[in-house]
Structures are given as C-alpha cells and as structure tokens.
Scaffold this motif. Sequence first.
Motif, short mmCIF file in Angstrom:
data_model
loop_
_atom_site.label_atom_id
_atom_site.label_comp_id
_atom_site.label_asym_id
_atom_site.label_seq_id
_atom_site.Cartn_x
_atom_site.Cartn_y
_atom_site.Cartn_z
N SER A 15 1.44 -1.72 10.10
CA SER A 15 1.69 -0.45 8.97
C SER A 15 2.91 -0.42 9.50
N LEU A 18 5.59 -2.40 7.90
CA LEU A 18 6.29 -2.97 7.19
C LEU A 18 6.89 -2.43 5.59
N PRO A 19 6.68 -0.92 5.92
CA PRO A 19 8.24 -0.09 5.29
C PRO A 19 10.04 -0.65 5.42
N LEU A 22 11.39 -2.94 3.55
CA LEU A 22 11.19 -2.95 2.57
C LEU A 22 12.79 -3.07 1.20
N GLY A 136 4.66 -6.99 11.01
CA GLY A 136 5.10 -6.20 9.64
C GLY A 136 6.07 -6.18 9.19
N SER A 140 6.54 -8.18 4.59
CA SER A 140 6.97 -6.66 2.81
C SER A 140 8.20 -7.57 2.56
N ILE A 143 5.97 -9.69 0.37
CA ILE A 143 5.86 -9.26 -0.53
C ILE A 143 6.65 -8.71 -1.97
N ALA A 157 5.74 -4.42 -4.98
CA ALA A 157 6.31 -3.99 -3.88
C ALA A 157 5.66 -2.75 -3.68
N TYR A 158 7.07 -2.13 -3.75
CA TYR A 158 6.35 -0.54 -2.82
C TYR A 158 4.97 0.01 -3.26
N VAL A 161 2.18 -1.97 -1.28
CA VAL A 161 1.96 -1.48 0.24
C VAL A 161 1.84 -0.02 -0.16
N GLN A 165 -0.59 1.27 2.52
CA GLN A 165 -0.41 2.44 3.46
C GLN A 165 -1.80 3.84 3.59
#
Length: 414
Positions: A15, A18-19, A22, A136, A140, A143, A157-158, A161, A165
Amino acid sequence: MYSLLLALIYVAFVSLGLPDSLVGAGWPVMHGDLGVPLGSAGVLTMIIAGGTIVSSLLSELLTRRLGVGLVTAVSVGMTAAALFGFATADAFWVVCVWALPYGLGAGAVDAALNNYVALHYAARHMNWLHSFWGVGASISPFIMSHAIGAGLGWASAYRSVGIIQAALTVVLLLSVTLWGRVNPVATTTHTVDEPRDEQSGTEPTRGHVPLRTVLRIPGVRLVLGAFFAYCALESTAILWASTYLVTYRDVDAGTAAAFGSLFLLGITAGRFLAGFVADRIGDRALIRGGFLTIAAGVVLVALPVPTDAVALAGLVLAGLGSAPIYPAIIHSTPANFGRHTSHAIIGIQMAAAYTGSTLAPPVFGGLSALLGMWLLPLYLGALVLLGLLLSERLNKVVDEATLARDDATLDAER
C-alpha cells in the motif's frame, strides 16, 4: 502473532508503493483536465515531498506517544483521504491542497514501519518488504492505464486506490493491539549495547530523542550523507536514464523506455533475491556490494562502444545493484546506533532520502541543459563514489565506538 503481523506489514508495504507512482502515471492527462502546464507536476511533487520530509522528522515523536500501530493506521488513513480528494478535484489548487496530507501520511508511516521491521524482524524481511513496495509502485500505473483506457478517467484510478487504502486503514485499526506483542530479535553482530530489562529482555522505555541530540551521535551525519547520495542516484537514474539513451546514445525511444522501466524492475527483483542471502552476508556487505555493482553498471553505460547492448545491460545491472542498499541502510540502523535512537535516526534518514530524491534530478536537469546529456554517467558515478566512501567511513566509526566501549567495560570490571 509474529506471522500474522508480518503478513499485515507486507500488505502495508504494498500500500505504501501504490500512491507513489499514480501522479506520474496520470499527469499526462491530468494536467490538461486541470488546465495547467505539463511542468506544474514539479510544484505538486515538491508539496508532497515537503509533507513527507516534515512527517518523517516527526515520526519518532508521534510513534512514542501513539504507538506504531496507530501511527501506521492514521497515516494510511490520511493517504486514503488525500486520494479521494484527488479524485474529486476540479482545479489544480485543490490538488495542491490534498497533496499535503498525501505527503504527511506517507512520511510518518514509512519511518514508523521501517524502524519497526528493523527492530523486530530479520534482514531478509527488510529486503522482501521493500520488494513488495516495488510491487505496489508497479501496480498503480496499470490501474491508471486501465482507468484512462476504459474511459473512466484518471479520477477513477485515484478513487480505486483510495478504496484500497481505506480498507487497509480499517484492518490496521483493528490490529493496533498486535504491534506490541512481537518480541524483538537481534539485528546484527555489531549491535550497540544498551541497558536491558532483566525480566523482559527488552530495552527500557525512554523519552523522545531531540534532533540536535541525534545529529551529535558519531556516524549519524555519515549515514545521512550516504542515504542522500543513494536516493539521489536512484531518482536521477529513474527520471533521466531513458532520455540519456535516446538523446545521447541514439537508442530507439521504445527500447529506451523499456530498459528504463527495467531499472525499477531490477530494484524490485534484486530486493527479492537479496532477501535470500541478507541474513548470511549482513547489511554491510549488501551496501558495499550494491554500490560496487552500481559502479560497474554506470561504467558500462558510459563506455563509448558502437553497440547499445552494453549500455542497456549496464542500466539493468545498476538497477540490480541499487536493490539492497536502501533496506540494508535502514536495517543496520539499530545495530549501528542503538535501539533507543533508531526511530529518530530512521526518521531523519527518510527526510534525507526524500531530499535527495527531490533535489538531485532537477539539479542534473539544469547541468545537462548547460553541458549536455553526456554528463549522466559522471553524475551518477560521483553519487556512487560519495555513497560508498561515506558508508565505509561509517563502518570505521561504528567499529571504533564499539571497541572504545568494550575497552571501557573491561577497565570498569578490573
């Protein structure tokens, strides 16, 4: 409890990644919808980096007051809220506002989790966990690609994710009590001796360690410099390697892009492989070997040979060499400086890392505009040399401190 919490930490590291990618993946579309120039991404990333640096420095104080489990849950929750904020933004200034909790959440949880793993788990897990961060970070963009390709828009997409989270935040809140039930393990044979509780076998609870106190500890400035150099090197290579291959080596743009991504994939795969040998060879060997491998890769990139295969192979080799350095520096911190001060030092290390990652790529961009893209291997080589020299000097300082402490103990016993 040990295995259950470890599994949760692995999910948390996914996690964390993941961001991180992005914004870069969605910005080619986002900037047009928000009505700002392409270069405005620099403003956004600076705000995120600033928040991350601040929360990294505050992480030790927050964790001592709230506990690592609650800090992790709250930080992930802040990131989730920021992602939902991004998804609803219709103006650039709104995105900038949400970028602050985006960065604040990332820095606090990064420092807290890294210190917890360094104290409680073996070196192999530190490498594998950072490999999962790469998983991760690699997921993203897919995604974002699916959201844009399916006509759902970058906001989708945001939002997706953010939902992930938010779900993790709930799980973390439910597991807060688990974090205090794992017994610490020895990190390396070079552990700094500290007073221990005779019944529990753990260090006594102490107060917050101020920044000025941490910076006076022998070797801390060296490890900060080494960490700055490594993260500056990594971020510069990720951003500029493909451009160097295309503009200076005349490599096909598609091939350069593929091998540029292989640098990041090399880091992820290298950390997974390093986990199998980390406990046997130790953090020092991983750091030293990593810098030397990067150096070999940079030399291959710089060689003036007619075939592109050498430069491309050098880029992949540099990625593999980069793999173990970050987790090994983090994992060695309690061993080098003591368990009591490790969280404060790791927080400052995170700040140094983000500072290097933020400043080094634009500095190279300015230099390359003046002198040319041929400078990239020399720039990377200088950072490799700096990181290697500082890390080796750190080893000597730690060994000298250990020897002096042992001598003092012997004298007291006599």
